[in-house]
Scaffold this active site. Structure first.
Site, PDB file in Angstrom:
ATOM      1  CG  HIS A 188      -7.141  -5.573   7.201  1.00  0.00           C
ATOM      2  ND1 HIS A 188      -8.289  -4.907   6.885  1.00  0.00           N
ATOM      3  CD2 HIS A 188      -5.731  -4.662   7.105  1.00  0.00           C
ATOM      4  CE1 HIS A 188      -7.893  -3.749   6.534  1.00  0.00           C
ATOM      5  NE2 HIS A 188      -6.680  -3.442   6.798  1.00  0.00           N
ATOM      6  CD  GLU A 429      -6.810   4.814   5.002  1.00  0.00           C
ATOM      7  OE1 GLU A 429      -6.550   3.849   4.548  1.00  0.00           O
ATOM      8  OE2 GLU A 429      -7.219   5.179   6.065  1.00  0.00           O
ATOM      9  CG  ASP A 453      -9.249   1.430   3.181  1.00  0.00           C
ATOM     10  OD1 ASP A 453     -10.258   0.416   2.956  1.00  0.00           O
ATOM     11  OD2 ASP A 453      -8.736   1.395   4.185  1.00  0.00           O
ATOM     12  CB  CYS A 500       1.822   2.989   4.223  1.00  0.00           C
ATOM     13  SG  CYS A 500       0.394   3.497   4.501  1.00  0.00           S
TER      14      CYS A 500
HETATM   15  C1  PEP Z   1      -4.483   1.213   3.056  1.00  0.00           C
HETATM   16  O1  PEP Z   1      -5.975   1.313   3.144  1.00  0.00           O
HETATM   17  O2  PEP Z   1      -3.842   1.140   2.219  1.00  0.00           O
HETATM   18  C2  PEP Z   1      -3.684   0.906   4.299  1.00  0.00           C
HETATM   19  C3  PEP Z   1      -2.484   0.859   4.273  1.00  0.00           C
HETATM   20  O3  PEP Z   1      -4.468   0.753   5.434  1.00  0.00           O
HETATM   21  P1  PEP Z   1      -5.239  -0.847   5.674  1.00  0.00           P
HETATM   22  O4  PEP Z   1      -4.921  -1.693   4.539  1.00  0.00           O
HETATM   23  O5  PEP Z   1      -4.947  -1.371   7.084  1.00  0.00           O
HETATM   24  O6  PEP Z   1      -6.742  -0.350   5.544  1.00  0.00           O
HETATM   25 MG    MG Z   2      -6.668   1.649   4.949  1.00  0.00          MG
END
Ligand code: PEP
Ligand code: MG
Length: 542
Positions: A188, A429, A453, A500
């Site tokens: 992240h 996810e 994920d 996303c």
């Molecule tokens: C993902 O898992 O692709 C997502 C958009 O959420 P994050 O990256 O915040 O886990």
């Molecule tokens: Mg995620």
């Protein structure tokens, strides 16, 4: 000149001076002093500095998140000014002849224990605040200032690794680039660097024990190279490439206001991912059609305590109003795994990525979930809001969520609070969600595929483990088939499916996604216009 290689987390270039970011776990040493008056003067000076820092933080928060969100810094200022707290520190210095750092630390502990022992839940939570202000004063005494947030000028931040909570708290205006010794490109922190448009290199293995502070450096985020004491030649090359980058960006600006449509007429919704209110400027500059993912957990990560309903409302409302009627998809709290928050007091887990995270925490701790839902529904009166739930694995979970949502809406109605309409969607996810996506599609208005994920759980690869980066293959056929299946099941039931996760901006796959029928792509703001260009050059039907 020294050349250090790492991995590109955001492909851009920066030149400047290094500031080393060190973790704050230095223990406070007790020293005997023969000059208590001198120590008291040091305490007063550090306290004045803390007051100035808090005032600046208050003003910054006021601009970025509004009055409700900024109030915490006013509260800290008041605690700092409290007579009893000051008397306690000065008395300890005078009578026990100890250094100011030790007295402040001990007084902070003492008052925190008093708050923690109180029955009132609100007062109990103030224990964290008193510790926070004491730590701030101690950092000023040690002479490191609020090292994590208050760099004096724009710098290249070099750290061992940065947790998402540390990254969000850095003053973005003063960060030219991030360079970390460890860390994965799928973490992240790397995602935040991309969202904030900051050049970043991770996993350089750089030795932080060497004398790096203040050293000249150049960050080539495109190739993943850090140059220490760069030669004139390297600086010239960086300058040239930065100008070329700038020219390309300016050319892309011509695509603002143009449609995101393929050559054969398929319109795609091109949205932006954000982590905070301050990312909105980039969204507007790059002309996104809306916000496809607001990672609301970063509001929680920025803070020392649970954001209140009013604080959250202020942030959501600002985003919705700034987007002027365009779609804004806010994802509910997704903490756990690498996004840890002290004040949640979560039990330590052997395997946090598969542990109590995201919606699981919200369903366990309904009060926290309901506070966020109340803020979201109150904000829905100010724009075009959609709410999205992360880490779903079953229909049962969605039913439970929908029940809580109804409960919250009824409460607000009874209180006579205005609400707008909000579409409800879920993130796909986990492989489980993909496999039951035909059932899930009957329950919600849209799907958004979280490929970060989804890749991690499909391939059984920890996305935060840099040693496994070469196995983390988001192009793996298993991942692509999962995306395909999700889109088909969404369309079978008449709902939209977007992506996303980071894969949405991977232009090697844009054509594949469009051929699969993906309706929406949501990417870091700086990728919007390049992706629009790419989509406008694609013909889906051969
Ligand atoms: C993902 O898992 O692709 C997502 C958009 O959420 P994050 O990256 O915040 O886990
Ligand atoms: Mg995620």
């Amino acid at each position: 000149m020294e050349i250090i290689k790492g991995k590109s987390a955001f492909a851009a270039i920066a030149v400047g001076k290094i500031a080393v970011y060190k973790k704050e776990d230095q223990p406070i040493k007790k020293r005997r002093t023969e000059d208590p008056e001198g120590e008291i003067a040091r305490f007063r000076k550090a306290k004045e500095e803390a007051a100035d820092q808090l005032q600046k933080l208050y003003e910054k928060a006021l601009r970025e998140v509004g009055e409700a969100g900024a109030m915490i810094f006013k509260a800290h200022q008041m605690m700092l000014d409290d007579g009893e707290y000051q008397d306690c520190v000065q008395h300890m210095i005078q009578t026990r002849k100890v250094n100011a750092e030790y007295a402040v630390g001990t007084a902070g502990e003492h008052f925190a224990n008093i708050f923690a022992a109180m029955d009132d839940a609100y007062m109990k939570e103030r224990a964290a605040d008193i510790k926070d202000i004491s730590e701030r004063v101690i950092r000023n005494l040690i002479g490191k200032g609020r090292q994590d947030r208050d760099f004096t000028g724009p710098v290249i931040v070099v750290a061992d690794d940065l947790a998402p909570s540390e990254t969000v708290q850095l003053d973005k205006d003063k960060v030219l680039a991030f360079v970390t010794s460890r860390g994965s490109v799928y973490s992240h922190t790397a995602i935040l660097a991309r969202t904030m448009n900051i050049p970043a290199i991770v996993n350089t293995g750089i030795d932080l024990e060497q004398d790096l502070d203040g050293k000249e450096a150049a960050v080539d985020g495109v190739r993943g190279i850090l140059y220490l004491d760069p030669t004139l030649e390297v600086l010239e090359e960086m300058k040239k490439r930065r100008e070329e980058e700038q020219q390309k960006k300016e050319l892309l600006l011509e695509l603002r206001g143009k449609e995101t449509v393929t050559l054969d007429g398929k319109r795609i919704k091109l949205y932006a991912n954000i982590g905070s209110v301050s990312d909105i400027a980039g969204v507007l500059k790059n002309d996104a059609s809306g916000i496809g993912l607001f990672r609301s957990e970063f509001l929680y990560l920025e803070k020392k305590d649970y954001p209140t309903e009013d604080e959250q409302l202020a942030a959501y409302k600002t985003v919705l109003e700034n987007m002027g009627g365009k779609k804004v998809i806010i994802r509910t709290l997704d903490i756990g795994a690498d996004k840890q928050i002290d004040y949640f007091h979560m039990e330590k887990e052997e395997n946090p990525a598969m542990g109590c995270r995201a919606i699981r925490i919200c369903l366990e701790r309904k009060d926290i979930f309901k506070t966020q839902l109340r803020a979201l529904y109150r904000a829905s009166a100010f724009g075009n809001l959609s709410i999205m739930f992360p880490m779903i694995i079953s229909v049962k979970e969605v039913d439970e969520i929908l029940e809580i949502v109804e409960e919250v809406k009824n409460e607000l109605r009874e209180e006579g609070i205005a609400m707008g309409e909000a579409e409800l969607g879920i993130m796909i996810e986990t492989p489980a969600a993909v496999m039951v996506s035909d059932e899930l599609a009957k329950k919600v208005d849209f799907f958004s595929i979280g490929t970060n994920d989804l890749t991690q759980y499909t391939l059984a690869i920890d996305r935060g483990n840099a040693k496994l980066d070469r196995y983390y293959d988001a192009h793996h056929p298993a991942v692509l088939r999962m995306i395909q299946m999700t889109v088909e099941n969404a369309h079978k039931h008449g709902i939209r499916a977007g992506i996303c996760g980071e894969l949405a901006s991977d232009m090697e796959l844009t054509e594949t996604f469009l051929a699969m029928g993906v309706d929406e792509l949501s990417v870091a703001p700086s990728y919007i216009l390049g992706l629009r260009k790419k989509i406008r050059e694609i013909k889906i039907k051969a």
